[in-house]
Write a protein that holds these residues in place. Structure first.
Motif, PDB file in Angstrom:
ATOM      1  N   ARG A   1       0.831  -1.206   0.000  1.00  0.00           N
ATOM      2  CA  ARG A   1       0.000   0.000   0.000  1.00  0.00           C
ATOM      3  C   ARG A   1       0.865   1.255   0.000  1.00  0.00           C
ATOM      4  O   ARG A   1       0.542   2.257  -0.648  1.00  0.00           O
ATOM      5  CB  ARG A   1      -0.928  -0.013   1.218  1.00  0.00           C
ATOM      6  N   ILE A   2       1.970   1.180   0.727  1.00  0.00           N
ATOM      7  CA  ILE A   2       2.874   2.326   0.803  1.00  0.00           C
ATOM      8  C   ILE A   2       3.582   2.539  -0.528  1.00  0.00           C
ATOM      9  O   ILE A   2       3.686   3.666  -1.026  1.00  0.00           O
ATOM     10  CB  ILE A   2       3.897   2.114   1.939  1.00  0.00           C
ATOM     11  N   THR A   3       4.068   1.464  -1.132  1.00  0.00           N
ATOM     12  CA  THR A   3       4.754   1.601  -2.420  1.00  0.00           C
ATOM     13  C   THR A   3       3.774   1.997  -3.514  1.00  0.00           C
ATOM     14  O   THR A   3       4.164   2.613  -4.507  1.00  0.00           O
ATOM     15  CB  THR A   3       5.487   0.302  -2.794  1.00  0.00           C
TER      16      THR A   3
ATOM     17  N   TYR B   1       1.515   4.216  -3.104  1.00  0.00           N
ATOM     18  CA  TYR B   1       1.530   5.676  -3.007  1.00  0.00           C
ATOM     19  C   TYR B   1       2.768   6.242  -3.699  1.00  0.00           C
ATOM     20  O   TYR B   1       2.688   7.247  -4.422  1.00  0.00           O
ATOM     21  CB  TYR B   1       1.501   6.106  -1.537  1.00  0.00           C
TER      22      TYR B   1
ATOM     23  N   GLU C   1       2.601   6.744  -7.392  1.00  0.00           N
ATOM     24  CA  GLU C   1       1.842   7.902  -7.846  1.00  0.00           C
ATOM     25  C   GLU C   1       2.592   9.213  -7.605  1.00  0.00           C
ATOM     26  O   GLU C   1       2.319  10.213  -8.270  1.00  0.00           O
ATOM     27  CB  GLU C   1       0.492   7.955  -7.113  1.00  0.00           C
ATOM     28  N   HIS C   2       3.533   9.213  -6.666  1.00  0.00           N
ATOM     29  CA  HIS C   2       4.156  10.465  -6.242  1.00  0.00           C
ATOM     30  C   HIS C   2       5.683  10.433  -6.299  1.00  0.00           C
ATOM     31  O   HIS C   2       6.333  11.256  -5.671  1.00  0.00           O
ATOM     32  CB  HIS C   2       3.713  10.789  -4.807  1.00  0.00           C
ATOM     33  N   TYR C   3       6.252   9.514  -7.067  1.00  0.00           N
ATOM     34  CA  TYR C   3       7.701   9.341  -7.065  1.00  0.00           C
ATOM     35  C   TYR C   3       8.462  10.541  -7.622  1.00  0.00           C
ATOM     36  O   TYR C   3       9.647  10.715  -7.344  1.00  0.00           O
ATOM     37  CB  TYR C   3       8.081   8.074  -7.857  1.00  0.00           C
TER      38      TYR C   3
ATOM     39  N   VAL D   1       9.467  13.114  -1.831  1.00  0.00           N
ATOM     40  CA  VAL D   1       8.798  12.259  -0.844  1.00  0.00           C
ATOM     41  C   VAL D   1       9.846  11.739   0.140  1.00  0.00           C
ATOM     42  O   VAL D   1      10.489  10.722  -0.097  1.00  0.00           O
ATOM     43  CB  VAL D   1       8.073  11.077  -1.516  1.00  0.00           C
TER      44      VAL D   1
ATOM     45  N   LEU E   1       6.422  10.326   4.174  1.00  0.00           N
ATOM     46  CA  LEU E   1       5.706   9.087   3.882  1.00  0.00           C
ATOM     47  C   LEU E   1       5.235   8.412   5.170  1.00  0.00           C
ATOM     48  O   LEU E   1       4.103   7.915   5.242  1.00  0.00           O
ATOM     49  CB  LEU E   1       6.617   8.138   3.099  1.00  0.00           C
TER      50      LEU E   1
ATOM     51  N   ILE F   1       2.129  10.139   6.495  1.00  0.00           N
ATOM     52  CA  ILE F   1       0.929   9.852   5.711  1.00  0.00           C
ATOM     53  C   ILE F   1       0.286   8.539   6.151  1.00  0.00           C
ATOM     54  O   ILE F   1      -0.939   8.420   6.229  1.00  0.00           O
ATOM     55  CB  ILE F   1       1.266   9.812   4.208  1.00  0.00           C
ATOM     56  N   PHE F   2       1.121   7.545   6.474  1.00  0.00           N
ATOM     57  CA  PHE F   2       0.597   6.213   6.810  1.00  0.00           C
ATOM     58  C   PHE F   2       0.583   5.932   8.313  1.00  0.00           C
ATOM     59  O   PHE F   2       0.282   4.817   8.735  1.00  0.00           O
ATOM     60  CB  PHE F   2       1.403   5.145   6.073  1.00  0.00           C
TER      61      PHE F   2
END
Length: 297
Positions: free
Chosen positions: A177-179, A181, A184-186, A190, A195, A198-199
């Motif tokens: 789930r983290i990867t 994200y 989408e935002h690399y 970040v 990060l 966020i989680f």
């Protein structure tokens, strides 16, 4: 080149088929794909040449006629110092949904030599049919695939797995789930701290998760995600090296070139001049191999 990305991979099956079949992108040698994982089952079958496969911190040297089976969420890396021709079959985990355990989990192990030869033969037949694309080739491939799926669930499925495997699998699902994200935002800045916030983790805890379960630190992982997207632009566009670097989150072209050379053994401009299409490689050398061995995870 194919669309595999060096990260938590999302496998997109070939159109009209429940799997993805292609030649390994490191066929020319001097290629490294570092540690990564995905939800799909993956089989690497070497037709010609040699691969170095790393799985669960163990190294396996695969020669012509050998194959390796990678389970869902299993961290692996591939080095191809020499030229090779390797068939890759990726099977989305959902294909095996009817055979999940109570933990929504399935694990494959080793069977007898006769089954190994049959698996390699099925992969070879699928590969040739896909390359020739004669009338009805999709039906031939599906027939072979379902035979292969039958072998996996009847000969290779492992019912007893250790707690450590189950724990690692659950943690990699969380990391997935983290990867997702990051995918989408690399291109953004970040940081590990951002990060983690966020989680809902502390930066130290998230860093340990990457290192323990993905076997790679966060900074290396993010750099590798950026690299794979940059490589696609290098292959498919005429953009300048510096522009590609900046478009994909690198601070400058030097940082991109240094990482690229570490992985591919050459500079980006050299790669651009020498890269060949997968279609050209796919249309030649349909040479069968009689023997096979399976290296276990």
């Amino acid at each position: 080149m194919n669309d595999i990305v060096y990260q938590h991979e999302v496998i997109v099956p070939d159109r009209g088929l429940p799997f993805k079949l292609f030649l390994f992108e490191g066929g020319g040698g001097k290629y490294i794909r570092e540690k990564h994982w995905h939800r799909s089952i993956e089989i690497f079958a070497v037709r010609q040449g040699q691969l170095e496969f790393f799985l669960n911190e163990k190294k396996y040297v695969l020669a012509a006629g050998d194959f390796v089976l990678v389970n869902s969420n299993e961290v692996h890396a591939i080095h191809a110092p020499l030229p090779n021709e390797t068939i890759v079959l990726q099977i989305p985990l959902a294909v095996f949904a009817d055979y999940y355990t109570e933990e929504q989990f399935i694990w494959f192990s080793h069977s007898g030599k006769e089954d190994d030869r049959q698996v390699f033969s099925l992969l070879e037949t699928m590969f040739v049919a896909y390359g020739e694309k004669q009338t009805g080739y999709e039906l031939k491939m599906l027939s072979c695939f379902y035979q292969l799926e039958y072998l996996l669930v009847t000969r290779y499925r492992k019912f007893e797995v250790g707690e450590e495997i189950l724990k690692n699998n659950k943690q990699l699902k969380r990391l997935g789930r983290i990867t997702g994200y990051l995918k989408e935002h690399y291109t953004e800045d970040v940081s590990l701290e951002k990060l983690a916030g966020i989680f809902g983790y502390s930066p130290a805890y998230l860093s340990r998760m990457f290192q323990k379960y993905a076997k790679i630190n966060y900074k290396e992982y993010l750099s590798s995600v950026r690299l794979e997207h940059a490589v696609r632009d290098l292959e498919e566009t005429d953009l300048a090296i510096g522009e590609i670097a900046l478009n994909h989150g690198f601070p400058n072209s030097k940082a991109f070139s240094n990482l690229f050379r570490k992985r591919y053994g050459m500079l980006p401009n050299q790669y651009r001049k020498t890269v060949t299409s997968e279609k050209e490689r796919f249309s030649s050398h349909y040479l069968p191999h009689k023997g096979s061995r399976l290296f276990l995870m």
